[in-house]
Design a protein around this motif. Structure first.
Motif, PDB file in Angstrom:
ATOM      1  N   TYR A  86     -12.560  19.542  42.575  1.00 61.87           N
ATOM      2  CA  TYR A  86     -11.760  18.458  42.535  1.00 61.87           C
ATOM      3  C   TYR A  86     -12.971  17.753  42.223  1.00 61.87           C
ATOM      4  N   THR A  87     -13.715  17.530  42.494  1.00 60.42           N
ATOM      5  CA  THR A  87     -14.289  15.888  42.155  1.00 60.42           C
ATOM      6  C   THR A  87     -14.923  15.669  40.938  1.00 60.42           C
ATOM      7  N   TYR A  88     -15.699  17.102  39.858  1.00 58.35           N
ATOM      8  CA  TYR A  88     -15.680  16.775  38.572  1.00 58.35           C
ATOM      9  C   TYR A  88     -14.577  17.311  37.762  1.00 58.35           C
ATOM     10  N   GLU A  92      -9.762  11.875  38.994  1.00 59.70           N
ATOM     11  CA  GLU A  92      -9.779  10.604  37.668  1.00 59.70           C
ATOM     12  C   GLU A  92     -10.341   8.585  38.286  1.00 59.70           C
ATOM     13  N   ASP A  93     -10.363   8.558  39.583  1.00 55.79           N
ATOM     14  CA  ASP A  93     -10.307   7.134  40.514  1.00 55.79           C
ATOM     15  C   ASP A  93     -12.168   7.495  40.228  1.00 55.79           C
ATOM     16  N   LEU A  94     -12.547   7.030  39.848  1.00 61.44           N
ATOM     17  CA  LEU A  94     -14.369   6.411  40.157  1.00 61.44           C
ATOM     18  C   LEU A  94     -14.400   5.526  41.408  1.00 61.44           C
ATOM     19  N   LYS A  99     -16.269   8.222  46.648  1.00 59.20           N
ATOM     20  CA  LYS A  99     -16.986   7.177  48.221  1.00 59.20           C
ATOM     21  C   LYS A  99     -16.912   9.407  48.519  1.00 59.20           C
ATOM     22  N   ILE A 100     -16.288  10.553  47.557  1.00 63.51           N
ATOM     23  CA  ILE A 100     -16.388  11.719  48.189  1.00 63.51           C
ATOM     24  C   ILE A 100     -17.194  12.082  47.440  1.00 63.51           C
ATOM     25  N   ILE A 101     -18.530  11.799  46.578  1.00 61.61           N
ATOM     26  CA  ILE A 101     -19.206  12.258  46.080  1.00 61.61           C
ATOM     27  C   ILE A 101     -20.362  12.177  47.976  1.00 61.61           C
TER      28      ILE A 101
END
Length: 408
Positions: A86-88, A92-94, A99-101
């Motif tokens: 999902y993250t990569y 789409e919102d940088l 935050k989730i990284i």
């Protein structure tokens, strides 16, 4: 394969405490003492199969432990793999991505620690057995007081880390999704965001009760990962503080070594002290060899996590505080271990060695020379854990934060 060996040219373990000890002393409370030292780490690590003394050497026990480890690791992958997809590939919102990284780094650290414990289980089991033997074979009540003092320090560090970790991470996993804006579906229904936004390629849980089961499942799995982090941290703190107390006990014995005016008795006492010093060095060195990858991942990973959490300081203040405390405690116990090992040389120099015969004074130099190479903990052999390293982590995270602010 690791062998249960001790440094060469040492007194046998059976006779290790024959000198400089109270022959009438026996620690009848050693079982309670050991339980006090390892209870938290044993409670957290046994259910996930990575407590060093969990399981036996029988074939059935090994199979059951391996099944337990595979199940826990599969649950971790079930949570983390869709989250990474999902993250990569979807997000789409940088700003949301940043935050989730932080959560991904935190969980990745848990996986590194998880497998480090498995790979080095024999070495860590040996260290734990030595810890238990030390409590059982305490030479005097003064030595027991030193061990209890260091055990309490390790327990305080553990409780502080657990309180801040659970107090900071669990709200991140539970409260934040509940207060976040709802997801509006094409049929105008709304969904509560998952604790870990995920992309399941072969399964899209959008309907009840599948979505609710996934929501609760992610919370439970994230709690397992958090317990893994906390349990390993507790065991590391226990190990290192025990290494510190071994050096401190050597210092105490050195202070009384000159009470033996007879050369033969002095040589016996000196041999016992050197043996204890070698044991402390060997113990600390084995910890460094087994856990330096954990320390590297912890210091590097926490630097990145602190950077991302500083970006959302208000929202993640509690979690940021827990990570700061985590890095500080690891740096502090690394500093303390180095300090305790260096004090052996200082303590030897402070003795009235100038009143001894020349040969006996020269014998003391063996300890002084060896103490000039202090025992340290390193982060992947790259740098030593110390308070200076903690300051470097803070400065580096601030530099990364400025870079992110300039880019976003």
């Amino acid at each position: 394969m690791f062998k249960n060996t001790t440094p060469a040219n040492t007194i046998t373990k059976k006779n290790r405490n024959n000198y400089l000890r109270d022959v009438k002393y026996k620690n009848y409370n050693y079982k309670n003492d050991i339980d006090y030292v390892v209870k938290i780490s044993r409670t957290l690590l046994t259910p996930i199969g990575i407590y060093p003394l969990h399981g036996s050497d029988t074939t059935i026990s090994k199979i059951l432990v391996n099944i337990q480890i595979i199940c826990i690791f599969s649950l971790m992958l079930f949570l983390l793999a869709p989250h990474l997809i999902y993250t990569y590939f979807v997000a789409e919102d940088l700003k949301r991505l940043i935050k989730i990284i932080a959560a991904q780094f935190f969980n990745s650290l848990a996986l590194i620690k998880f497998w480090t414990m498995i790979i080095n289980k024999k070495q860590l089991r040996w260290c734990l057995n030595e810890l238990e033997d030390s409590w059982r074979d305490i030479a005097s009540d003064e030595d027991r007081k030193i061990m209890i003092k260091n055990a309490k320090i390790g327990r305080i560090f553990t409780v502080a880390y657990l309180s801040l970790s659970y107090g900071g991470a669990l709200p991140y996993h539970i409260i934040m999704p509940l207060v976040a804006p709802r997801i509006i579906m094409p049929d105008n229904s709304t969904l509560i965001p998952l604790p870990y936004p995920s992309e399941y390629i072969f399964w899209v849980p959008r309907d009840s009760p599948g979505y609710e089961m996934l929501f609760v499942g992610q919370i439970l799995i994230s709690s397992i990962i958090l317990s893994t982090n906390c349990g390993i941290y507790s065991l590391i703190a226990t190990y290192i503080m025990h290494a510190c107390c071994l050096f401190e006990i050597v210092q105490r014995h050195l202070k009384y070594i000159l009470e033996s005016s007879v050369e033969g008795q002095f040589n016996d006492n000196l041999a016992a002290v050197i043996d204890k010093h070698n044991q402390a060095i060997y113990y600390a060195g084995l910890l460094e060899k087994s856990l330096n990858i954990v320390f590297l991942s912890e210091m590097a990973g926490c630097t990145v996590i602190i950077c991302f959490l500083e970006y959302g300081l208000t929202t993640y203040f509690m979690l940021l505080t827990s990570i700061f405390v985590n890095v500080f405690i690891i740096s502090y116990i690394g500093e303390r271990l180095k300090e305790m090992s260096l004090k052996i040389g200082e303590c030897t120099y402070d003795l009235d060695w100038y009143n001894l015969p020349k040969k006996m004074a020269l014998d003391l130099m063996v300890i002084m020379v060896r103490a000039n190479q202090p025992s340290t903990l390193s982060a992947g052999k790259l740098f030593d854990l110390s308070l200076v390293g903690f300051a470097d982590v803070v400065k580096t995270s601030a530099a990364y934060l400025n870079f992110i602010r300039a880019m976003v």
